[in-house]
Motif scaffolding. Sequence first.
Motif, PDB file in Angstrom:
ATOM      1  N   GLU A 241     -15.910   1.604   6.592  1.00 31.86           N
ATOM      2  CA  GLU A 241     -15.892   2.348   7.859  1.00 31.86           C
ATOM      3  C   GLU A 241     -15.882   3.849   7.603  1.00 31.86           C
ATOM      4  O   GLU A 241     -16.536   4.618   8.299  1.00 31.86           O
ATOM      5  CB  GLU A 241     -14.647   2.006   8.673  1.00 31.86           C
ATOM      6  N   SER A 242     -15.093   4.250   6.608  1.00 29.47           N
ATOM      7  CA  SER A 242     -14.980   5.680   6.334  1.00 29.47           C
ATOM      8  C   SER A 242     -16.331   6.247   5.941  1.00 29.47           C
ATOM      9  O   SER A 242     -16.743   7.301   6.421  1.00 29.47           O
ATOM     10  CB  SER A 242     -13.990   5.945   5.200  1.00 29.47           C
TER      11      SER A 242
ATOM     12  N   SER B  13      -6.989   3.607  15.284  1.00 31.37           N
ATOM     13  CA  SER B  13      -7.197   4.902  15.907  1.00 31.37           C
ATOM     14  C   SER B  13      -7.120   5.954  14.816  1.00 31.37           C
ATOM     15  O   SER B  13      -6.537   5.737  13.776  1.00 31.37           O
ATOM     16  CB  SER B  13      -6.144   5.163  16.979  1.00 31.37           C
ATOM     17  N   VAL B  14      -7.719   7.080  15.089  1.00 33.06           N
ATOM     18  CA  VAL B  14      -7.829   8.119  14.077  1.00 33.06           C
ATOM     19  C   VAL B  14      -7.344   9.427  14.666  1.00 33.06           C
ATOM     20  O   VAL B  14      -7.619   9.731  15.816  1.00 33.06           O
ATOM     21  CB  VAL B  14      -9.316   8.288  13.681  1.00 33.06           C
TER      22      VAL B  14
ATOM     23  N   THR C   1     -11.856  -0.615   5.510  1.00 32.90           N
ATOM     24  CA  THR C   1     -11.660   0.768   5.948  1.00 32.90           C
ATOM     25  C   THR C   1     -12.521   1.719   5.134  1.00 32.90           C
ATOM     26  O   THR C   1     -13.033   2.714   5.645  1.00 32.90           O
ATOM     27  CB  THR C   1     -10.183   1.168   5.835  1.00 32.90           C
TER      28      THR C   1
ATOM     29  N   ARG D 120       3.647  -0.721   7.021  1.00 35.82           N
ATOM     30  CA  ARG D 120       2.565  -1.689   6.933  1.00 35.82           C
ATOM     31  C   ARG D 120       1.312  -0.981   6.469  1.00 35.82           C
ATOM     32  O   ARG D 120       1.037   0.135   6.882  1.00 35.82           O
ATOM     33  CB  ARG D 120       2.254  -2.270   8.316  1.00 35.82           C
ATOM     34  N   ALA D 121       0.545  -1.664   5.652  1.00 34.54           N
ATOM     35  CA  ALA D 121      -0.687  -1.067   5.143  1.00 34.54           C
ATOM     36  C   ALA D 121      -1.595  -0.613   6.289  1.00 34.54           C
ATOM     37  O   ALA D 121      -2.172   0.464   6.245  1.00 34.54           O
ATOM     38  CB  ALA D 121      -1.424  -2.068   4.268  1.00 34.54           C
ATOM     39  N   GLN D 122      -1.704  -1.439   7.321  1.00 35.79           N
ATOM     40  CA  GLN D 122      -2.622  -1.106   8.421  1.00 35.79           C
ATOM     41  C   GLN D 122      -2.310   0.240   9.035  1.00 35.79           C
ATOM     42  O   GLN D 122      -3.185   0.908   9.546  1.00 35.79           O
ATOM     43  CB  GLN D 122      -2.560  -2.150   9.553  1.00 35.79           C
ATOM     44  N   TYR D 123      -1.023   0.592   9.035  1.00 35.16           N
ATOM     45  CA  TYR D 123      -0.668   1.849   9.667  1.00 35.16           C
ATOM     46  C   TYR D 123      -1.204   3.029   8.855  1.00 35.16           C
ATOM     47  O   TYR D 123      -1.658   4.022   9.394  1.00 35.16           O
ATOM     48  CB  TYR D 123       0.847   1.979   9.832  1.00 35.16           C
TER      49      TYR D 123
ATOM     50  N   LEU E  27      -8.356  -4.911   3.482  1.00 39.65           N
ATOM     51  CA  LEU E  27      -8.119  -3.745   4.324  1.00 39.65           C
ATOM     52  C   LEU E  27      -8.780  -2.500   3.745  1.00 39.65           C
ATOM     53  O   LEU E  27      -9.461  -1.748   4.442  1.00 39.65           O
ATOM     54  CB  LEU E  27      -6.610  -3.509   4.480  1.00 39.65           C
TER      55      LEU E  27
ATOM     56  N   ILE F 127      -3.677   3.021   6.475  1.00 46.34           N
ATOM     57  CA  ILE F 127      -5.081   3.044   6.063  1.00 46.34           C
ATOM     58  C   ILE F 127      -5.994   3.060   7.276  1.00 46.34           C
ATOM     59  O   ILE F 127      -6.200   2.050   7.930  1.00 46.34           O
ATOM     60  CB  ILE F 127      -5.395   1.810   5.175  1.00 46.34           C
ATOM     61  N   ASN F 128      -6.483   4.238   7.620  1.00 45.59           N
ATOM     62  CA  ASN F 128      -7.559   4.314   8.599  1.00 45.59           C
ATOM     63  C   ASN F 128      -8.588   5.303   8.054  1.00 45.59           C
ATOM     64  O   ASN F 128      -8.342   5.967   7.048  1.00 45.59           O
ATOM     65  CB  ASN F 128      -7.034   4.702   9.985  1.00 45.59           C
ATOM     66  N   THR F 129      -9.720   5.391   8.729  1.00 40.78           N
ATOM     67  CA  THR F 129     -10.835   6.120   8.128  1.00 40.78           C
ATOM     68  C   THR F 129     -10.502   7.565   7.757  1.00 40.78           C
ATOM     69  O   THR F 129     -10.731   7.981   6.632  1.00 40.78           O
ATOM     70  CB  THR F 129     -12.059   6.111   9.055  1.00 40.78           C
TER      71      THR F 129
ATOM     72  N   GLY G 263       0.667   2.773  17.076  1.00 38.49           N
ATOM     73  CA  GLY G 263       0.469   1.360  17.328  1.00 38.49           C
ATOM     74  C   GLY G 263      -0.498   0.705  16.375  1.00 38.49           C
ATOM     75  O   GLY G 263      -1.036   1.347  15.468  1.00 38.49           O
TER      76      GLY G 263
ATOM     77  N   THR H 254       0.857  -1.182   0.000  1.00 40.11           N
ATOM     78  CA  THR H 254       0.000   0.000   0.000  1.00 40.11           C
ATOM     79  C   THR H 254       0.891   1.229   0.000  1.00 40.11           C
ATOM     80  O   THR H 254       1.864   1.292   0.741  1.00 40.11           O
ATOM     81  CB  THR H 254      -0.881  -0.001   1.256  1.00 40.11           C
TER      82      THR H 254
ATOM     83  N   PHE I 175     -14.307  14.875   7.795  1.00 39.31           N
ATOM     84  CA  PHE I 175     -14.904  13.581   7.489  1.00 39.31           C
ATOM     85  C   PHE I 175     -15.975  13.731   6.426  1.00 39.31           C
ATOM     86  O   PHE I 175     -17.168  13.595   6.678  1.00 39.31           O
ATOM     87  CB  PHE I 175     -15.507  12.957   8.747  1.00 39.31           C
TER      88      PHE I 175
ATOM     89  N   PRO J  81     -15.550   3.419  13.570  1.00 39.25           N
ATOM     90  CA  PRO J  81     -14.338   4.172  13.236  1.00 39.25           C
ATOM     91  C   PRO J  81     -13.945   5.157  14.325  1.00 39.25           C
ATOM     92  O   PRO J  81     -12.863   5.706  14.293  1.00 39.25           O
ATOM     93  CB  PRO J  81     -14.724   4.905  11.953  1.00 39.25           C
TER      94      PRO J  81
END
Lengths: 661, 423
Positions: free
Chosen positions: B231-232, B186-187, B228, A508-511, B224, A513-515, B182, A461, B195, B166
Motif C-alpha cells: 500500500e505504501s 487511517s493515515v 502495508t 498492536r501491530a495494526q496500530y 501486515l 503499521i500504516n502507510t 481506532g 512489531t 510520501f 491507502p
Amino acid sequence: MKTSTKFLYTFVTVSLSGLLLSSFFNGPQLTIRNFSFPYKQAGLTERQAAAHLLNRFTYGATPGQIDEVVNMGLEKWFEKQLNANMPDDSLNQALSQYDALKLSNEEIASQYPRGGVIARMAIKDGVINKDSINNVLDKKEYRQKLAAYMQQKGYKPEQELFRQFLNQKILRAAYTKNQLQEVMTDFWFNHFNVSITKNQCAEFIPAYERDVIRPNVLGKFDKMLLATAKSPAMLLYLDLNSSVGVNSKATQRGNKAVMNIAIQNEMMMDPTSKKAQLAKKFQQAKKAQGLNENYAREVMELHTLGVDGGYTQADVTQAARVLTGWMVYPMNDGYGDAYKKLADNAGDKLARGGFVHEGDFLFNANRHDEGEKTVLGKQFSANGGYQEGIDLLEMLAHHPSTAKFITNKLAVRFVSDAPPQSLLNKMAQSFTQHDGEIKQVLITMVSSPEFWSAQAIREKTKSPFELAISSVRSLNASIKQPYQLYLWITKMGQKMYFYQAPTGFPDRAQYWINTGALLNRMNFGLALATQRIPGISFDLAALNNHHEPESAQAALATYGKLIIPERNLKETVKLLTPMLNDPQLVNKIDAAAGKTTVPAELGLPQADDMMMNDNTKAKKGKNAGLKKVNADFAMVSLKGNNSMLSQVVGVIIGSPEYQRR
Amino acid sequence: MTSRRGFLKSGGLALFGISLAGGIPGFLAEAAASDKILAPYKKKKTMVCIFQRGAMDGLMAITPFTDEALKAARPTLFMSAAKGSSNNPLIDLDGRFGMHPSMKAFEPLFRDKRLAIVHGIGSPNNTRSHFDAQDYMESGTPFNKGTASGWLNRAVGLLGHDTTTPFQAVSLTSAMPRSFYGDNPSVSISNLQDFAIQMRGNPMGANMAAKSFEDLYGQTSSGLLKETGKESFDAVKMLQKTDTKNYKPANNAVYPNTSVGNSLKQIAQLIKMDVGLEVAFTESGGWDTHFNQGTENGIFARNVEDLSKCIVAFWTDLGQYQDDVTLMTMTEFGRTVHQNGTGGTDHGRASCNFILGNDVNGGIVHGDMRSLVTENLEDGRDLAVTTDFRSVFSEVADKHLKLNNDKVLFPDWTGNKIGVMRG
C-alpha cells in the motif's frame, strides 16, 4: 536434630541479613532462583533464546550482548534484570546536564509555571498591560517584556521542562543497564496513561514517571495503583481533583451561603459590596462543584477490572462518591499560594478534621461525601473518610477480573498480540497467588513454553520508540541530541507522552503499521545509517572490529547478522545482493553521496536549540573524528566506499525483519 | 499485479529524476491513458472535517444582531448589521442573524443555499475544559473518556467496503487526531511530500533504497508488513502521478498560505486524484480569545477570514468534484455571552458550525437559539446547547456517506436529526 536446627538457624540468619542488607541498599531482592526457561523444548538454541529474551525485555540487543547473556546464563540475566539494581554511572553522568530532572512537583510548579499562569502573574505585577497580549503590533515587545519578567522571577518555559524530560527518556532507554525496568516503565506509564495534551496535569508528568511509575514497575500492583491514584498528574488528568461530594461539608456550606437571604438581598441592593462579592464567588464555586465520575470509571475500565470486568454504571457513581475529597495539595504556583499557607498553617487541625496530607496528596475531608455507598456489592458505611478510598482501590486491585485484565495486557506486550489462553490462565493464577507481584507474574510467563513457541518468536512489531532506540543500540551509536530522535519517533507515529486518551497507545501491530508511518520508518533507517540525523553518530567499521568484509555479499551478511542477530536473513540477503553487484550503480550512488554534506537540519521542525548549544564543540570534534574513521574504512571496505555500506545498513534498519522483535 | 512488478523491473530505474524507482501501479498505468481511473481507486464521496481548536465564539461569527440582551452583555464586542453603523457591518443573513464581515467570502455560498449554519450546537457534557470537550467531541461519547476510538475512525469502519486505498481516511495533521484513533485504517501526515523514500541530495540512492524496500516488503512473511508495504509503495506511486509540489489549483482558486489553507489544498489534491479519499480531517487554531478578540478587525476577524477564505478556495478548486464533497467545521464549545474584563470572552457552552456541500440544506441558520436574556442562558451565563453535536455529525455522515448506523457512530446517543442535509 541439633545440627539441623543450627543449620536452619544459620540459614535463616544469613538469608535474613542478606535480605536486610540488600533491601537496605536496593529494595527487596529476589533471593531464590528456582526458575528455568523451557526454550530447548521449543527447539531453540541458547543463542536464539537469548536473542528472544533481549528482544522482549530490552530496547534491543547491543552488539555482543547475546554472548554476554549466554555466558551469564539466561536465567541469571533475567534475575538481574528483575532486581533492577545495576549501577548506571555513565548514564547518570549524561543525565546530570538536565537540571530539571530532580525537581519535586512543588519546585516544578514554582519554577516552570504554565504559559497562561505566567502571563496572568505578569499582568498582576503590572509588568505587562493586559490589553497588549493579543495585539499583534505589540507582540514583539510583549514577548520581550514577558521574557525579562520570567528571567527576573526565575521562571523557565514549560517547554524546556518537557525537552529535558524527553531527552532523558531517550538516553535512559538507550543506555540503562536495567533495561527491563525501563521497558516496564513504558508499559505501566502507558497503562496508567496521562497526557501532556492536558495542560493542567502536564507539568507533573516528569515526576509522575520518576516517582510513581518507575520505582513500582516490578513490585506489587496495588502499591502502584494507589501511588497513581494519589499523584497530581492522575488527579488532574482524570479530574478527581475537582470532584466534590454532594453530601459534603463544602457543598452544604456553599448552599448555605447562596441561600442566605440577607446576602441575596445585599447582592440585589449593592452588588459591589464585599459581602455580595463573596457570595458571588461562592455561587461561582458551587457551579464548578459536583461529582465527577471520570476517574472512578477509568480506574475500573482501564486500570483494574477491564471493560468487561463486571461493574455497572451504579458502581461507577458510587465509587466516584467514595473517592470525593482526593486532591492535589496546594502548591506555590502563583495560584495556590494563599491556600497553601492556609493548609500549611492548619497543622493538627487538618488531621483532627479527618484531612490527610501526604506529600503532594491531600484528602480534603470537607469535600468528601459522608454518606453510605456500595461498590461491587461491598458496603462502605457512612463517614468512612480517607480510608474507604484506600479500601476501594485495594478491593479493585485484588479483584479476579483485575488479575485477568492485567496479565492479559502483560502477555500482549511480551508474548504476542494474541496470546494463548493456556498462558493467560497461568499468569492470572500467578498474579493472584503472589498478591499481584509483577516480578512473579513475569517469571511465570517466561517459564512457560508458550513464551518460547514459534508463535511468539519475532511476533511483536516494534513501536516507533522501540524502533528508534533499538537502532541506536544495534549500531552502538552515541546520542548527543536525543531530541532529534524524538522528532523522528513523532514522525513515525508515536508522539511520546502526548497520547490524549487514558487508554494509552494501543499495543498492536495494526496500530503502528500504516502507510505513512511505514514509509517514515524506512526513511528513518536511511537517515540514521547515512548519519543525517544531527547529533547521532556511530562507527560502522568498529562494529565489525575494523575487519574488512571480503565482498559486497559478505558485507551484507556480516552487517545483517550484527544488526539483526540470530535471525534467518537468507531472504533479505538474497534480495539485497543484486543491488550491490551492479558496480555502475554503486559508483553513481557513491558519487552522489560524496557530493552531499551532512545537513545540520533535516527539515524537521524545532531544532534542539538547547542541545545544539550544549554540544556545538563536542559535535565538531566528533565529526572530525568520524570523517577520519570513515576515510580509513573507505580504503579497506567494499569497493572502496562506505556510503554504499551505510545505505545497506539503512535498508536493513528499514526492512520488515527489523520492524519485528 | 505481475504487470506492476514487470513495470518496475524493466523501467523503474530509468526514472531517476524523481524520488522513487518505479512509476505508477500497473493497472493505473493502463488507466492513465484514459481520463477515468479504474476501480478500486475510483472517485468516492468525501466528508471533510475541520476542527477549530480553542472554542470559537459562535456569537461573534454569526451574531443574533437583533438581540438586545447580547448588545447589553457585550458593550465593546457587539457588532451591528445596520448599514452605516460602521465601515464593515455584519452581513445580514435573514433579518435575525448577521455573519461577521470578515467571512464575506462565505456569503455567496450561503445565498446559493450550499452553506448551512447550525447555531446553539454543542455537547451535552457541560465541561468547559478544552481538553475534555475536544476529547468528548472527537470520541463522540460526551460522558465517557475511555472510548478508545474516535468517531471518524468508526465512520471509516461503517463505509461497508474493504479498504482498497491507502488514502481512504487521511488527516492532514502531524499527529493522529483523537477523531481518528481506532482500528480502521487511517493515515495522518502533515505533508503529502513525505510520501516518498527520501535521501537528501542523493536521489539515486533513494531510488535504489526504494527498490530494495519494495522487494523486501514484497517478500516478508508478515502479512501486515507485506500488505502495508505494498500500500505504501502504491501510495507513493499514486502521488507521483501528479506533481504535488507544484500543484496548481483549478478555477483560479487562491488558498491563503496558512496551515488550514495548505491542508485543504492537499485534501483537494487527493480528492481530484481519485485516490479513494472518503474521510478527511484537519484543524485550525487560535480560537481561544480571552483577550482583546476585536470586532471587525483583530484576532477573531483574522481567524474567520482565514477559515472562510481557505474553505472557499477549497470549494472553488474542487470544481466538478463539488457534488462529491461535504465539508463540516466543529469546535469544542462556545464562549460566554458576556464579554470579560479584558476585551475577550471566556469558556462557554454552545457555538455554531458550518456545513458546505451541494447536498446541504443551505442558506439557513439552523438550530433553536433562543433570545439571550439571562433566564434562557445555561448557568445564567452561556448560550445554551440546543442542538447536540451528534445530531448534526450523524446527519452529515448519513446523508453524504450513507452511514446510518448511529449505534456504532455515536453509541450513547438517541436523538433526532434537524434537517441540515437535503432529502
